[in-house]
Design an enzyme around this catalytic site. Sequence first.
Site, mmCIF file in Angstrom:
data_model
loop_
_atom_site.group_PDB
_atom_site.id
_atom_site.type_symbol
_atom_site.label_atom_id
_atom_site.label_comp_id
_atom_site.label_asym_id
_atom_site.label_seq_id
_atom_site.Cartn_x
_atom_site.Cartn_y
_atom_site.Cartn_z
ATOM 1 N N THR A 31 0.845 -1.195 0.000
ATOM 2 C CA THR A 31 0.000 0.000 0.000
ATOM 3 C C THR A 31 0.876 1.238 0.000
ATOM 4 O OG1 THR A 31 -1.846 1.139 1.087
ATOM 5 C CG2 THR A 31 -0.179 0.207 2.525
ATOM 6 N N ASP A 43 -7.609 -5.374 0.538
ATOM 7 C CA ASP A 43 -8.535 -4.591 -0.263
ATOM 8 C C ASP A 43 -9.741 -4.430 0.635
ATOM 9 O OD1 ASP A 43 -9.168 -3.130 -2.574
ATOM 10 O OD2 ASP A 43 -10.571 -4.684 -3.182
ATOM 11 N N SER A 44 -10.120 -3.206 0.822
ATOM 12 C CA SER A 44 -11.224 -2.973 1.743
ATOM 13 C C SER A 44 -12.127 -1.906 1.169
ATOM 14 C CB SER A 44 -10.691 -2.563 3.109
ATOM 15 O OG SER A 44 -9.709 -1.563 2.976
ATOM 16 N N PHE A 85 -9.303 7.466 8.766
ATOM 17 C CA PHE A 85 -9.136 8.040 7.426
ATOM 18 C C PHE A 85 -10.254 7.524 6.544
ATOM 19 C CE2 PHE A 85 -6.722 4.128 7.790
ATOM 20 C CZ PHE A 85 -7.022 3.432 6.634
ATOM 21 N N ASP A 105 -14.223 6.768 7.476
ATOM 22 C CA ASP A 105 -14.433 6.679 8.929
ATOM 23 C C ASP A 105 -15.374 7.753 9.502
ATOM 24 O OD1 ASP A 105 -12.978 4.351 9.382
ATOM 25 O OD2 ASP A 105 -11.105 5.400 9.778
ATOM 26 N N LYS A 131 -10.631 1.374 17.760
ATOM 27 C CA LYS A 131 -10.946 1.070 16.366
ATOM 28 C C LYS A 131 -10.304 -0.256 15.936
ATOM 29 C CE LYS A 131 -10.360 2.680 11.685
ATOM 30 N NZ LYS A 131 -9.641 3.563 10.791
ATOM 31 N N HIS A 185 -13.000 -3.854 10.703
ATOM 32 C CA HIS A 185 -12.875 -4.889 9.679
ATOM 33 C C HIS A 185 -11.409 -5.251 9.454
ATOM 34 C CE1 HIS A 185 -12.384 -0.955 7.990
ATOM 35 N NE2 HIS A 185 -12.128 -1.376 6.775
#
Length: 196
Positions: A7, A67-68, A150, A153, A173, A178
């Site tokens: 990333t 990947d989200s 970020f 959110d 968090k 996830h």
Amino acid sequence: MEIIFATKNKGKIKEIKQILPSFDILSMEDAGICIDIVEDGKTFIENAIKKASEIAKVSGKVTIADDSGLEIDFLDGKPGIHSARYLGENTPYLEKNNHILQEMENVPEQKRTARFVCAIAAVFPNGKILTAQDTIEGRIAYEQKGENGFGYDPIFFVPELGKTTAELSSEQKNAISHRGKALQKMKQLLSQEEVH
């Protein structure tokens, strides 16, 4: 052992280092890798595998990619796998979030259901692939709130906590998100591989 996380997102790298403190995580930048990968998979898992595979080929190291995205039920699952490129690759999230809030303007509370999905793939130099996926359920808020986190959110509201994920501390968090949950699953898988 060094693991490259595929990333360029600094917020994501920071989060990953907090969740996986026992691994030596390098960003693509740290590893001196600067290639763009076309995310053309049909699912989060496909995209994660593709990203990790391509960077593992270049680096020769164990590579993890995620990947989200955000799936909003009222918008038929959008932005979904296109979350990062929604309304254009370089559109600021402030704008993306405002756009979603406008689209959801008169939608009642019970129809504002949404989830963050995170798929993670680890690809080894020998071609072995491990995958993990998890979600966090919530609702789309009525306004942007919070300075932490970020992306989406500030508009993702967690009813049990009465806050958006941008209003939570990093620790809070990471415990419920996830990405936090998917990374914990991946951590178990990697530990079994004894890569660190």
